[in-house]
Design a protein around this motif. Structure first.
Motif, mmCIF file in Angstrom:
data_model
loop_
_atom_site.group_PDB
_atom_site.id
_atom_site.type_symbol
_atom_site.label_atom_id
_atom_site.label_comp_id
_atom_site.label_asym_id
_atom_site.label_seq_id
_atom_site.Cartn_x
_atom_site.Cartn_y
_atom_site.Cartn_z
ATOM 1 N N ALA A 403 12.750 1.254 -53.372
ATOM 2 C CA ALA A 403 11.742 0.732 -54.283
ATOM 3 C C ALA A 403 10.597 1.736 -54.363
ATOM 4 N N THR A 404 10.006 1.864 -55.547
ATOM 5 C CA THR A 404 9.008 2.905 -55.753
ATOM 6 C C THR A 404 7.791 2.359 -56.490
ATOM 7 N N ARG A 405 6.726 3.129 -56.485
ATOM 8 C CA ARG A 405 5.507 2.756 -57.209
ATOM 9 C C ARG A 405 5.663 3.093 -58.689
ATOM 10 N N PRO A 406 4.902 2.414 -59.562
ATOM 11 C CA PRO A 406 4.941 2.762 -60.984
ATOM 12 C C PRO A 406 4.254 4.093 -61.235
ATOM 13 N N VAL A 407 4.558 4.694 -62.388
ATOM 14 C CA VAL A 407 3.842 5.896 -62.826
ATOM 15 C C VAL A 407 2.566 5.419 -63.507
ATOM 16 N N ASP A 408 1.449 5.704 -62.908
ATOM 17 C CA ASP A 408 0.167 5.279 -63.465
ATOM 18 C C ASP A 408 -0.379 6.336 -64.418
ATOM 19 N N LYS A 409 -0.753 7.476 -63.881
ATOM 20 C CA LYS A 409 -1.265 8.574 -64.705
ATOM 21 C C LYS A 409 -0.212 9.657 -64.930
ATOM 22 N N ARG A 410 0.525 10.022 -63.863
ATOM 23 C CA ARG A 410 1.468 11.132 -63.985
ATOM 24 C C ARG A 410 2.382 11.139 -62.771
ATOM 25 N N ALA A 411 3.627 11.568 -62.971
ATOM 26 C CA ALA A 411 4.576 11.780 -61.877
ATOM 27 C C ALA A 411 5.358 13.055 -62.170
ATOM 28 N N ALA A 477 10.556 21.961 -63.565
ATOM 29 C CA ALA A 477 9.988 20.680 -63.165
ATOM 30 C C ALA A 477 9.853 19.769 -64.377
ATOM 31 N N LEU A 478 9.880 18.464 -64.127
ATOM 32 C CA LEU A 478 9.635 17.461 -65.154
ATOM 33 C C LEU A 478 8.369 16.680 -64.800
ATOM 34 N N THR A 479 7.512 16.504 -65.782
ATOM 35 C CA THR A 479 6.304 15.709 -65.612
ATOM 36 C C THR A 479 6.362 14.522 -66.562
ATOM 37 N N LEU A 510 10.235 8.795 -58.835
ATOM 38 C CA LEU A 510 9.035 9.498 -59.278
ATOM 39 C C LEU A 510 7.838 8.552 -59.236
ATOM 40 N N PRO A 511 7.286 8.300 -58.063
ATOM 41 C CA PRO A 511 6.066 7.497 -58.024
ATOM 42 C C PRO A 511 4.890 8.287 -58.580
ATOM 43 N N ASP A 512 3.811 7.593 -58.927
ATOM 44 C CA ASP A 512 2.613 8.288 -59.385
ATOM 45 C C ASP A 512 2.177 9.305 -58.334
ATOM 46 N N ASP A 513 1.759 10.499 -58.794
ATOM 47 C CA ASP A 513 1.458 11.563 -57.828
ATOM 48 C C ASP A 513 0.090 11.410 -57.169
ATOM 49 N N ARG A 514 -0.713 10.444 -57.616
ATOM 50 C CA ARG A 514 -2.029 10.202 -57.026
ATOM 51 C C ARG A 514 -2.846 11.487 -56.958
#
Length: 531
Positions: A403-411, A477-479, A510-514
């Motif tokens: 299970a992973t976090r959502p992409v908020d701003k960027r992953a 890389a993919l963003t 790909l969780p949000d990279d914070r």
């Protein structure tokens, strides 16, 4: 209790610590103003840890380091550096044969600057003049390094300045033969104080090693605990494991218990310091892969990117709290959400694990598993992961999807190839479509970045061959960046290749990279209540 006023600098440091970054950039006139009057600023320092890849004589490992271009726009940030260096190694007496070190004593060839390993029972600290592995020279362009050494060590690394926000490192290993044959992939992890690993095993057909790496200047103390379907496994507690500074320690999980268990959950807690943690799982018939830590326990979970040709899918969930949990289970397919046959709800008992085999789950279509609170059931949090298998018989290969976090701003995810790469995007909430822009970076050996925008209908999974750089040479890389007004979105990336008829593959979420934090403005009340 007393009331303590925090300064703006103190608030920034506290917020940055949550992300694994030590410092955030000072704002200027172009900084982004966030909700509630705060200012969103890019972090200025990030740390990542990569475990020792393999002890196999027939393995090849590639490290790919990447930082998104333009991630610090609108802030006063220096260029900075991003590099990895070898960690010292402690070979535990019970870990003979672990992927952490080689019994041979360190004669393997190294193409990427990694130091030699150690003999069993000793600790090695890399020399001061050790060359960094895959240092970045420019944001937006991946840097790579390779090694085929059977004693390649764990790596510890830091990025600062313009390289810190969104810095990611992918470790990909292929093993040509033996019980661990196949493809193993891992997005190197940030140090933290707590990790959950649903899906570990101490059964006779599995060898699972937990790798603990301490990037700090002082020793860390770590506790391990394993839970099964009846609660804590007999004897499966190891307290006060010392992980020396700048060093990695491995433990074979089956040595911690006299109760072989196929579907267990490992809880790692650093009582002193912070560590990185990952589990390398090797199955007698299904190859091997890394099991990364799952997202923190929650009452809604998304596990994205089940391949369309999966031949078996096993869900393992653990309820760490004092209450049982009840979940509605749905598979988000390309056309909508469906309920898997015979699994309307999932009940997970407090302090125990629950495992469910979903053999014919995908029916030839890619999908993502979504767990939400069941009507009238307990909303207690759980952690969960999937073991996914492709192929049959002696030609099987396994991978894990936590299970992973959502992409908020960027992953961001690195080490994508011209062929064999699939990007999965899931919008789990019906009626809330997700709109994301996916950017393919320049290639590690050349190529021009390309962007494409996708719309994912709410309640569905979209699996695509992602955009590739024009004139691609090497990997890229993919963003993934949600657009304004987008609904929630989760993502994963699958790498695959055929290895002697075995459908080798690995999946990275790909969780949000914070890469940025919201810092309160000076005019806000920053008081905290402390005991």
């Amino acid at each position: 209790m007393k009331r303590t006023m925090m300064s703006l600098i103190g608030a920034a440091a506290g917020l940055a610590a949550v992300t694994g970054a030590a410092v955030v950039a000072a704002p200027d006139g172009a900084a982004t103003t966030a909700a509630q009057g705060g200012v969103r600023l890019p972090v200025q320092r990030s740390s990542l840890l990569c475990p020792a890849p393999s002890s196999s004589d027939v393995s090849d490992t590639t490290y790919t380091s990447f930082a998104p271009k333009g991630a610090t726009a609108g802030a006063q940030v220096k260029k900075g550096t991003a590099k990895l260096v070898p960690a010292g190694t402690v070979q535990e007496p019970d870990a003979g044969g672990s992927s952490g070190t080689s019994k041979k004593g360190g004669k393997g060839k190294n193409k990427g600057g990694a130091a030699s390993g150690t003999d069993s029972g000793t600790r090695t600290v890399p020399p001061r003049d050790t060359q960094p592995v895959a240092p970045l020279s420019a944001a937006g362009t991946p840097a790579t390094a390779t090694t085929d050494a059977s004693d390649a060590p764990a790596l510890v690394g830091d990025a600062d300045g313009t390289f810190a926000p969104g810095w990611t490192v992918q470790q990909t290993t292929t093993i040509a033969a033996g019980s661990g044959r196949g493809m193993l992939g891992l997005s190197c992890t940030a140090p933290d104080t707590q990790f959950w690993f649903p899906g570990v095993s101490t059964d006779k057909d599995r060898q699972d090693y937990v790798h603990l790496t301490n990037p700090g200047p002082d020793d860390a103390e770590v506790d391990l605990e394993m839970l099964g379907k009846d609660g804590a496994l007999s004897g499966a507690t190891a307290e006060g494991i010392t992980v020396p500074a700048h060093t990695t320690v491995t433990r074979l999980l089956s040595t911690l218990t006299d109760s072989p268990t196929a579907n267990a959950a490992l809880h790692v807690v650093a009582r002193q310091g912070r560590v990185g943690a990952a589990v390398q799982a090797t199955d007698a018939t299904m190859g091997s892969d890394w099991l990364p830590p799952a997202a923190d326990p929650a009452d809604t979970l998304v596990l994205p990117g089940i391949p369309k040709d999966a031949t078996s899918v096993r869900l393992v969930a653990v309820a760490p709290g004092a209450a049982d949990a009840d979940f509605k289970v749905q598979l988000a397919t390309p056309t909508g959400a469906i309920t898997p046959a015979g699994l309307d709800t999932l009940h997970v008992k407090s302090g125990m694990t629950t495992a469910v085999d979903l053999k014919a789950l995908t029916q030839g279509e890619p999908g993502s598993l979504v767990l939400t609170p069941a009507d009238g059931g307990s909303r207690a949090p759980v952690a969960a992961a999937l073991r996914v298998t492709r192929g049959k018989g002696s030609h099987q290969e396994m991978a894990f999807i936590p299970a992973t976090r959502p992409v908020d701003k960027r992953a961001t995810v690195a080490d994508n190839r011209a062929t064999g790469t699939t990007l999965s995007l899931v919008a789990p909430e019906k009626g809330k479509d997700a709109k994301v822009t996916v950017t393919a970076s320049a290639g590690s050996g050349g190529g021009t970045p390309v962007s494409r925008t996708y719309t994912v209908k709410g309640g569905t999974t979209l699996a695509v061959d992602p955009p590739r750089p024009q004139g691609l040479k090497g990997s890229y890389a993919l963003t993934v960046e949600p657009q304004p007004g987008s609904g929630p979105v989760y993502a994963s990336r699958t790498l695959e290749q055929s290895m002697g008829g075995i459908p080798a593959f690995t999946v990275q979420t790909l969780p949000d990279d914070r890469g940025s934090v919201v810092v309160p403005t000076a005019g806000q009340d920053l008081s905290l209540l402390n005991d």
